[in-house]
Design a protein around this motif. Structure first.
Motif, PDB file in Angstrom:
ATOM      1  N   LEU A 208       0.836  -1.204   0.000  1.00  9.68           N
ATOM      2  CA  LEU A 208       0.000   0.000   0.000  1.00  9.68           C
ATOM      3  C   LEU A 208       0.875   1.260   0.000  1.00  9.68           C
ATOM      4  N   MET A 209       1.887   1.225   0.872  1.00  5.98           N
ATOM      5  CA  MET A 209       2.773   2.388   0.990  1.00  5.98           C
ATOM      6  C   MET A 209       3.509   2.651  -0.326  1.00  5.98           C
ATOM      7  N   ARG A 210       3.890   1.582  -1.017  1.00  9.27           N
ATOM      8  CA  ARG A 210       4.567   1.768  -2.328  1.00  9.27           C
ATOM      9  C   ARG A 210       3.655   2.504  -3.298  1.00  9.27           C
ATOM     10  N   ARG A 211       2.368   2.114  -3.327  1.00 10.23           N
ATOM     11  CA  ARG A 211       1.433   2.793  -4.247  1.00 10.23           C
ATOM     12  C   ARG A 211       1.318   4.279  -3.874  1.00 10.23           C
ATOM     13  N   ALA A 212       1.312   4.553  -2.582  1.00  7.31           N
ATOM     14  CA  ALA A 212       1.153   5.941  -2.133  1.00  7.31           C
ATOM     15  C   ALA A 212       2.379   6.769  -2.509  1.00  7.31           C
ATOM     16  N   VAL A 213       3.572   6.202  -2.294  1.00 11.44           N
ATOM     17  CA  VAL A 213       4.791   6.965  -2.613  1.00 11.44           C
ATOM     18  C   VAL A 213       4.870   7.180  -4.124  1.00 11.44           C
ATOM     19  N   GLU A 214       4.537   6.141  -4.880  1.00 17.37           N
ATOM     20  CA  GLU A 214       4.612   6.289  -6.343  1.00 17.37           C
ATOM     21  C   GLU A 214       3.593   7.317  -6.839  1.00 17.37           C
ATOM     22  N   TRP A 215       2.431   7.328  -6.223  1.00 17.30           N
ATOM     23  CA  TRP A 215       1.409   8.335  -6.577  1.00 17.30           C
ATOM     24  C   TRP A 215       1.963   9.737  -6.315  1.00 17.30           C
ATOM     25  N   ALA A 216       2.606   9.896  -5.140  1.00 16.50           N
ATOM     26  CA  ALA A 216       3.145  11.210  -4.776  1.00 16.50           C
ATOM     27  C   ALA A 216       4.223  11.637  -5.764  1.00 16.50           C
ATOM     28  N   ILE A 217       5.072  10.709  -6.151  1.00 19.19           N
ATOM     29  CA  ILE A 217       6.144  11.052  -7.096  1.00 19.19           C
ATOM     30  C   ILE A 217       5.521  11.461  -8.436  1.00 19.19           C
ATOM     31  N   TYR A 252      12.746   4.431  -1.388  1.00 18.25           N
ATOM     32  CA  TYR A 252      12.561   5.686  -2.150  1.00 18.25           C
ATOM     33  C   TYR A 252      13.393   6.809  -1.528  1.00 18.25           C
ATOM     34  N   ARG A 253      14.581   6.455  -1.007  1.00 17.00           N
ATOM     35  CA  ARG A 253      15.345   7.397  -0.190  1.00 17.00           C
ATOM     36  C   ARG A 253      15.586   8.741  -0.881  1.00 17.00           C
ATOM     37  N   GLU A 254      15.864   8.684  -2.204  1.00 16.19           N
ATOM     38  CA  GLU A 254      16.238   9.945  -2.861  1.00 16.19           C
ATOM     39  C   GLU A 254      15.091  10.955  -2.894  1.00 16.19           C
ATOM     40  N   TYR A 255      13.859  10.465  -2.747  1.00 13.36           N
ATOM     41  CA  TYR A 255      12.712  11.376  -2.787  1.00 13.36           C
ATOM     42  C   TYR A 255      12.269  11.842  -1.396  1.00 13.36           C
ATOM     43  N   ILE A 256      12.668  11.092  -0.374  1.00 10.22           N
ATOM     44  CA  ILE A 256      11.993  11.208   0.923  1.00 10.22           C
ATOM     45  C   ILE A 256      12.791  12.020   1.937  1.00 10.22           C
ATOM     46  N   PRO A 293      -5.856  21.758   7.310  1.00  8.36           N
ATOM     47  CA  PRO A 293      -5.948  20.881   6.130  1.00  8.36           C
ATOM     48  C   PRO A 293      -4.790  21.064   5.155  1.00  8.36           C
ATOM     49  N   TRP A 294      -4.182  22.237   5.128  1.00 11.46           N
ATOM     50  CA  TRP A 294      -3.099  22.508   4.166  1.00 11.46           C
ATOM     51  C   TRP A 294      -1.842  21.705   4.478  1.00 11.46           C
ATOM     52  N   ASP A 295      -1.773  21.109   5.668  1.00  9.56           N
ATOM     53  CA  ASP A 295      -0.585  20.328   6.018  1.00  9.56           C
ATOM     54  C   ASP A 295      -0.633  18.893   5.503  1.00  9.56           C
ATOM     55  N   TYR A 296      -1.721  18.506   4.852  1.00 13.17           N
ATOM     56  CA  TYR A 296      -1.870  17.099   4.467  1.00 13.17           C
ATOM     57  C   TYR A 296      -2.195  16.953   2.995  1.00 13.17           C
ATOM     58  N   GLU A 297      -1.542  15.981   2.365  1.00  9.11           N
ATOM     59  CA  GLU A 297      -1.820  15.720   0.949  1.00  9.11           C
ATOM     60  C   GLU A 297      -2.181  14.257   0.740  1.00  9.11           C
ATOM     61  N   ILE A 298      -1.250  13.365   1.087  1.00 11.14           N
ATOM     62  CA  ILE A 298      -1.562  11.944   0.945  1.00 11.14           C
ATOM     63  C   ILE A 298      -1.600  11.339   2.340  1.00 11.14           C
TER      64      ILE A 298
END
Ligand code: NAD
Length: 420
Positions: A208-217, A252-256, A293-298
């Motif tokens: 699940l977390m992989r899908r979320a990180v990939e969505w964010a990228i 996903y270290r380079e993004y996080i 609310p502005w502090d949250y995206e995914i």
């Protein structure tokens, strides 16, 4: 061609081609077969509306070079009527075959009776990520900061207390478990207690977390928040948090960046190209989406938290008639609105089809990559609301505005799309 009731009869419409999945990528033809299930209650009305709007947007965006080929499948009362089975195996096999589906809501009896067909579909097809964007389109909303709300909730879909591992208090199974707990583990559970289990695994959390990180990228999001009650349920929800961080940091270290790094290295500003991964305890999270609310995206959450927060978040922007969703597995997706069958309004041509339409837009835009078409749909919805062309649920909060029927609103959206 009729609705298929047996696996032997399965034959997708010949004018369409099937999406395929290889090496982690979905390949979508220009004439994909998309399965649809009308569902119960208001389902047939909203699904009809969604199909019309999706077809108009695809036509407008690609001028005939792309086209959806629809294939009707059955579940719920229609399936009972046509196939003598609430959830025919043929329906599940057909969705597996075409990989893309749009579904209306299905009735679930409360407290007793058959198990949720929605949950059965998600589990049978291993649709492990339930994605629910919560966005403001200008609709009347109760919240002062509604225009700041733009979340995508990633809800785990296969585990937690929703896994269906539960027994009534007076069943032999519950008695066996109570006695096992007392005998083997020294844990005393009251004799009149029903028993439910809450499994949360590393495997399901991490995919699940992989899908979320990939969505964010892919979508340029800058924040991912793990929502959990790990202070109390340490080995389920606490582990969910830890496993989530593990994926983000190890894969996903380079993004996080973490919250600690945000302050120690970046002075509280998320640098360009980076995604902040943090976590919040569930009760605080429910508060924070209201106050900040502005502090949250995914927001990534286990099944039960995800269910609660998506309704709460949708309430901030005006409620259930606008709330879209998509259930996603590896190379397979079933889009469906968050709302249910609203039986009181069934067949009356009054309810808001936007949630179903936006669910379809998620399927074609985000899952299939037909973003030009999904953007047209979102833009048409924005325009309709700005021009006060809305169904009753929104009109009742807009003084002096006459509500449109579901069918009239659908026609308006199609007109906006044609004019764009
Ligand atoms: P519901 O979402 O059907 O209705 C809740 C409220 O929202 C009602 O007041 C309803 O009239 C209103 N509403 C819902 N959709 C709307 C729309 N498109 N436009 C305007 N107003 C809308 O929830 P419920 O009453 O708790 O459940 C009814 C049935 O739906 C139950 O059998 C439940 O199990 C089922 N259900 C199915 C799904 C699904 O298929 N995924 C999801 C939720 C509920």
């Amino acid at each position: 061609m009729g609705i298929p009731c047996s696996v032997e009869e399965l034959k997708p419409p010949s004018e369409g081609s099937l999406a395929t999945w290889s090496n982690g990528a979905l390949n979508v033809p220009n004439n994909p077969v998309i399965a649809y299930i009308e569902g119960d209650g208001i389902g047939p009305e909203v699904v009809r509306s969604a199909r019309m709007v999706l077809d108009a947007a695809v036509e407008k965006a690609y001028g005939g070079s792309r086209r959806i080929v629809w294939w009707e499948l059955a579940a719920g009362s229609k399936a009972q009527e046509v196939c003598g089975d609430l959830l025919p195996k043929a329906t599940l096999e057909a969705i597996k075959m075409v990989r893309l589906a749009l579904k209306g809501p299905l009735t679930t009896p409360v407290g007793s009776g058959y198990r949720s067909l929605n949950v059965s579909i998600r589990q049978a097809l291993d649709l492990y990520a339930n994605i629910r964007p919560v966005k403001f389109y200008g609709q009347p909303a109760p919240h002062k900061y509604a225009d700041k709300v733009n979340f995508v909730i990633f809800r785990e879909n296969t585990e937690d207390v929703y896994a269906g591992i539960e027994w009534p208090w007076d069943s032999p199974e519950a008695a066996k478990i109570r006695s096992f707990l007392e005998r083997e583990l020294g844990v005393k559970v009251r004799e009149d207690a029903g028993i439910g289990l809450k499994p949360i695994s590393k495997f399901a959390t991490q995919r699940l977390m992989r899908r979320a990180v990939e969505w964010a990228i892919r979508n340029g999001n800058k924040r991912i928040t793990l929502m959990h009650k790990g202070n109390i349920m340490k080995y389920t929800e606490g582990a969910f948090m830890q496993w989530g961080y593990e994926v983000a940091i190890n894969e996903y270290r380079e993004y996080i960046i973490t919250e600690q790094e945000l302050w120690e290295k970046y002075n509280g500003e998320i640098p360009e190209g980076k995604i902040l991964v943090n976590d919040r305890i569930a009760d605080n999270m429910l508060q924070q989406i209201i106050t900040r609310p502005w502090d949250y995206e995914i927001i990534v959450a286990p099944n039960l938290n995800g269910d609660y927060i998506s309704d709460a978040a949708n309430a901030l922007v005006g409620g259930i008639g606008m709330a879209a969703g998509m259930n996603m597995g590896d190379g397979i997706a079933v889009a469906e609105p968050v709302h249910g069958t609203a039986p009181k309004y069934a067949g009356k041509d009054v309810i808001n089809p936007t949630a179903e339409i936006l669910s379809g837009a998620l399927l074609i835009g985000n899952f299939m990559g037909w973003r030009e078409a999904s953007s047209l749909i979102e833009e048409a919805i924005r325009k309709a609301i700005a021009d006060k062309k809305v169904t009753y649920d929104l009109a009742r909060h807009m003084p002096g505005v006459e509500p449109l029927k579901t069918s009239e609103y659908t026609k308006e959206l199609i007109e906006y799309i044609k004019e764009m």
